[in-house]
Design a protein around this motif. Structure first.
Motif, mmCIF file in Angstrom:
data_model
loop_
_atom_site.group_PDB
_atom_site.id
_atom_site.type_symbol
_atom_site.label_atom_id
_atom_site.label_comp_id
_atom_site.label_asym_id
_atom_site.label_seq_id
_atom_site.Cartn_x
_atom_site.Cartn_y
_atom_site.Cartn_z
ATOM 1 N N HIS A 17 0.815 -1.221 0.000
ATOM 2 C CA HIS A 17 0.000 0.000 0.000
ATOM 3 C C HIS A 17 0.849 1.272 0.000
ATOM 4 C CE1 HIS A 17 -4.011 -1.862 0.612
ATOM 5 N NE2 HIS A 17 -3.284 -2.828 1.133
ATOM 6 N N GLY A 18 2.170 1.118 -0.025
ATOM 7 C CA GLY A 18 3.013 2.306 0.026
ATOM 8 C C GLY A 18 3.081 2.852 1.439
ATOM 9 N N LEU A 19 3.669 4.024 1.573
ATOM 10 C CA LEU A 19 3.836 4.647 2.885
ATOM 11 C C LEU A 19 2.563 5.419 3.242
ATOM 12 C CD1 LEU A 19 7.049 6.383 4.115
ATOM 13 C CD2 LEU A 19 4.838 7.412 4.530
ATOM 14 N N LEU A 20 2.031 5.169 4.424
ATOM 15 C CA LEU A 20 0.809 5.827 4.876
ATOM 16 C C LEU A 20 1.109 7.259 5.306
ATOM 17 C CD1 LEU A 20 -2.161 5.932 5.745
ATOM 18 C CD2 LEU A 20 -1.483 4.809 7.897
ATOM 19 N N LEU A 21 0.529 8.216 4.594
ATOM 20 C CA LEU A 21 0.651 9.634 4.949
ATOM 21 C C LEU A 21 -0.615 10.002 5.716
ATOM 22 C CD1 LEU A 21 2.094 10.956 1.577
ATOM 23 C CD2 LEU A 21 3.334 10.448 3.702
ATOM 24 N N LEU A 22 -0.428 10.300 6.994
ATOM 25 C CA LEU A 22 -1.550 10.383 7.919
ATOM 26 C C LEU A 22 -1.733 11.804 8.441
ATOM 27 C CD1 LEU A 22 -3.604 8.466 9.318
ATOM 28 C CD2 LEU A 22 -1.918 8.181 11.145
ATOM 29 N N PRO A 23 -2.773 12.513 7.999
ATOM 30 C CA PRO A 23 -3.017 13.863 8.526
ATOM 31 C C PRO A 23 -3.650 13.810 9.911
ATOM 32 C CG PRO A 23 -4.730 13.279 6.960
ATOM 33 C CD PRO A 23 -3.757 12.136 6.967
ATOM 34 N N ASN A 24 -3.303 14.782 10.740
ATOM 35 C CA ASN A 24 -3.805 14.837 12.112
ATOM 36 C C ASN A 24 -4.861 15.931 12.245
ATOM 37 O OD1 ASN A 24 -0.826 13.836 12.224
ATOM 38 N ND2 ASN A 24 -1.726 13.135 14.134
ATOM 39 N N ALA A 25 -6.065 15.524 12.607
ATOM 40 C CA ALA A 25 -7.200 16.433 12.742
ATOM 41 C C ALA A 25 -7.394 16.842 14.194
ATOM 42 C CB ALA A 25 -8.463 15.751 12.213
ATOM 43 N N TRP A 26 -8.309 17.779 14.404
ATOM 44 C CA TRP A 26 -8.587 18.240 15.768
ATOM 45 C C TRP A 26 -10.084 18.341 16.053
ATOM 46 C CZ3 TRP A 26 -6.149 21.056 11.980
ATOM 47 C CH2 TRP A 26 -6.844 22.133 11.425
ATOM 48 N N ASP A 27 -10.917 18.122 15.053
ATOM 49 C CA ASP A 27 -12.363 18.120 15.262
ATOM 50 C C ASP A 27 -13.022 17.452 14.060
ATOM 51 O OD1 ASP A 27 -12.201 20.029 13.229
ATOM 52 O OD2 ASP A 27 -12.849 21.701 14.487
ATOM 53 N N ALA A 28 -14.354 17.382 14.085
ATOM 54 C CA ALA A 28 -15.063 16.699 13.003
ATOM 55 C C ALA A 28 -14.858 17.397 11.664
ATOM 56 C CB ALA A 28 -16.551 16.619 13.343
ATOM 57 N N ALA A 29 -14.872 18.725 11.657
ATOM 58 C CA ALA A 29 -14.745 19.458 10.402
ATOM 59 C C ALA A 29 -13.382 19.224 9.758
ATOM 60 C CB ALA A 29 -14.970 20.951 10.637
ATOM 61 N N SER A 30 -12.303 19.332 10.540
ATOM 62 C CA SER A 30 -10.972 19.120 9.968
ATOM 63 C C SER A 30 -10.810 17.676 9.495
ATOM 64 C CB SER A 30 -9.888 19.489 10.981
ATOM 65 O OG SER A 30 -10.005 18.740 12.170
ATOM 66 N N ARG A 71 -16.232 10.887 19.258
ATOM 67 C CA ARG A 71 -17.566 10.502 18.750
ATOM 68 C C ARG A 71 -18.016 11.448 17.641
ATOM 69 N NH1 ARG A 71 -18.617 10.014 24.504
ATOM 70 N NH2 ARG A 71 -18.444 7.809 25.113
ATOM 71 N N ASN A 72 -17.754 12.736 17.799
ATOM 72 C CA ASN A 72 -18.114 13.685 16.747
ATOM 73 C C ASN A 72 -17.359 13.396 15.461
ATOM 74 O OD1 ASN A 72 -20.018 15.197 18.124
ATOM 75 N ND2 ASN A 72 -18.551 16.699 18.870
ATOM 76 N N ILE A 73 -16.090 13.041 15.580
ATOM 77 C CA ILE A 73 -15.279 12.771 14.391
ATOM 78 C C ILE A 73 -15.742 11.497 13.706
ATOM 79 C CG2 ILE A 73 -12.959 12.190 13.579
ATOM 80 C CD1 ILE A 73 -11.885 14.028 15.832
ATOM 81 N N THR A 74 -15.919 10.420 14.460
ATOM 82 C CA THR A 74 -16.305 9.156 13.827
ATOM 83 C C THR A 74 -17.715 9.225 13.240
ATOM 84 O OG1 THR A 74 -17.007 8.261 15.982
ATOM 85 C CG2 THR A 74 -14.767 7.758 15.240
ATOM 86 N N ARG A 75 -18.523 10.134 13.731
ATOM 87 C CA ARG A 75 -19.864 10.288 13.170
ATOM 88 C C ARG A 75 -19.819 10.758 11.719
ATOM 89 N NH1 ARG A 75 -22.776 14.809 12.765
ATOM 90 N NH2 ARG A 75 -21.407 15.909 14.243
#
Length: 267
Positions: A17-30, A71-75
C-alpha cells in the motif's frame, strides 16, 4: 463497520500500500476535510485536539472531552480513525485500559500511547492492561517512545535505547512503533531493521524525503499539530489585519460555504 475499518487500517501499514501519509485532525470538520482531500485514514493530534477544546497540551484534556470529540469525528468519517491519547491520561494501567476500551466504543480503530519521561515498564504495563480490557477486540496500538523528541538521557545511543523500548512494547502487545523527533536516515534504517513493527515518524524540519523514508522501511508519516498551527496562524494574521482595517485576507481564497456544508451533510 469498525471491524472493516480496523482491517483497512492494518493493511495501510503493509508494504503493497506504500507509505501511509496520515493527517492529524482536531475536530469533526478538519477530519472530514482531510478525508474529502483523499486521506485514506485520519489521526487526531493530542495537542491540536486539546487546544480546540480549550485546554493546554500535556495531559490537561479531560477524558470525557476526548471521548466527546472522538464521537463527533467518527460520526462524519468513513475512513479509519486513530486517536492520540498521550500517556493515557493516567499513571494507572487499569484506568488507561478502560479509556482505550471507551475509545474503541466511540469508533477508534487505533491509538497512540507514549512513554514520555516515565520508565518504559510503565508503558508496557499500560499496553498489557489495554489488551486485557479489550478482551480480544482489535485495536492498533502505536507505541510512542520519546527518546528523541524529549532528548532523554539513556544508556547507549538514542537509536539503541529506542529499539530496546520498542521491543519491550511489542512484547507487551503493541502493533506499531512511533519515534517522533527521529530524522537521521542511518538511525531510521537501524531502527527499521531491528524492530518488527511498522515504523511511524513525524514530519518535522530535517526529515528526509518521503521516498527515502519508504526505501528505508518507514511505513507511516504523521504530521502532529502542524495542520492546526498552519490554519490558526492564518486565522490569527487575518484577524490582526482586520483590526488594522484591512479586510483583504478574509476576503481572499477560502473554503466554499456550500461545499463545506455539503461535506458535513448526512451521508
Amino acid at each position: 463497520m469498525r471491524a472493516l475499518h480496523h482491517q483497512q487500517f492494518l493493511e495501510l501499514h503493509q508494504a503493497p500500500h506504500g507509505l501511509l501519509l496520515l493527517p492529524n485532525a482536531w475536530d469533526a470538520a478538519s477530519a472530514r476535510i482531510f478525508e474529502a482531500s483523499g486521506a485514506t485514514a485520519v489521526a487526531t493530534s493530542s495537542a491540536s485536539l486539546a487546544w480546540a477544546c480549550g485546554y493546554a497540551d500535556g495531559g490537561a484534556l479531560p477524558p470525557a472531552e476526548l471521548l466527546h470529540a472522538v464521537r463527533n469525528i467518527t460520526r462524519v468519517l468513513k475512513v479509519p480513525l486513530t486517536v492520540d491519547m498521550e500517556d493515557g491520561y493516567s499513571a494507572d494501567p487499569d484506568q488507561v485500559g478502560q479509556l482505550a476500551a471507551e475509545l474503541v466504543g466511540a469508533g477508534a480503530v487505533g491509538i497512540n500511547l507514549e512513554d514520555g519521561s516515565d520508565a518504559p515498564a510503565l508503558l508496557a504495563g499500560k499496553i498489557r492492561a489495554i489488551r486485557a480490557a479489550l478482551k480480544g477486540t482489535p485495536l492498533f496500538i502505536n507505541a510512542r517512545t520519546d527518546v528523541y523528541l524529549r532528548q532523554l538521557k539513556v544508556d547507549g545511543s538514542p537509536a539503541q535505547a529506542s529499539i530496546e523500548r520498542l521491543k519491550l512494547y511489542h512484547a507487551a502487545g503493541a502493533d506499531g512503533a512511533f519515534v517522533p523527533g527521529l530524522t537521521a536516515l542511518p538511525e531510521v534504517e537501524e531502527i527499521c531493521a531491528a524492530v518488527q513493527m511498522p515504523l511511524n515518524l513525524m514530519a518535522m524540519p530535517g526529515l528526509p524525503a518521503i521516498a527515502a523514508l519508504q526505501a528505508a522501511g518507514v511505513r507511516r508519516v504523521s504530521v502532529g499539530p502542524a495542520p492546526f498551527q498552519v490554519a490558526y496562524q492564518y486565522a490569527k494574521t487575518s484577524v490582526e489585519a482586520l483590526l488594522k482595517q484591512d479586510l483583504s485576507p478574509l476576503l481572499g481564497p477560502k473554503l466554499d460555504y456550500s461545499a463545506m456544508n455539503a461535506l458535513l451533510a448526512p451521508r
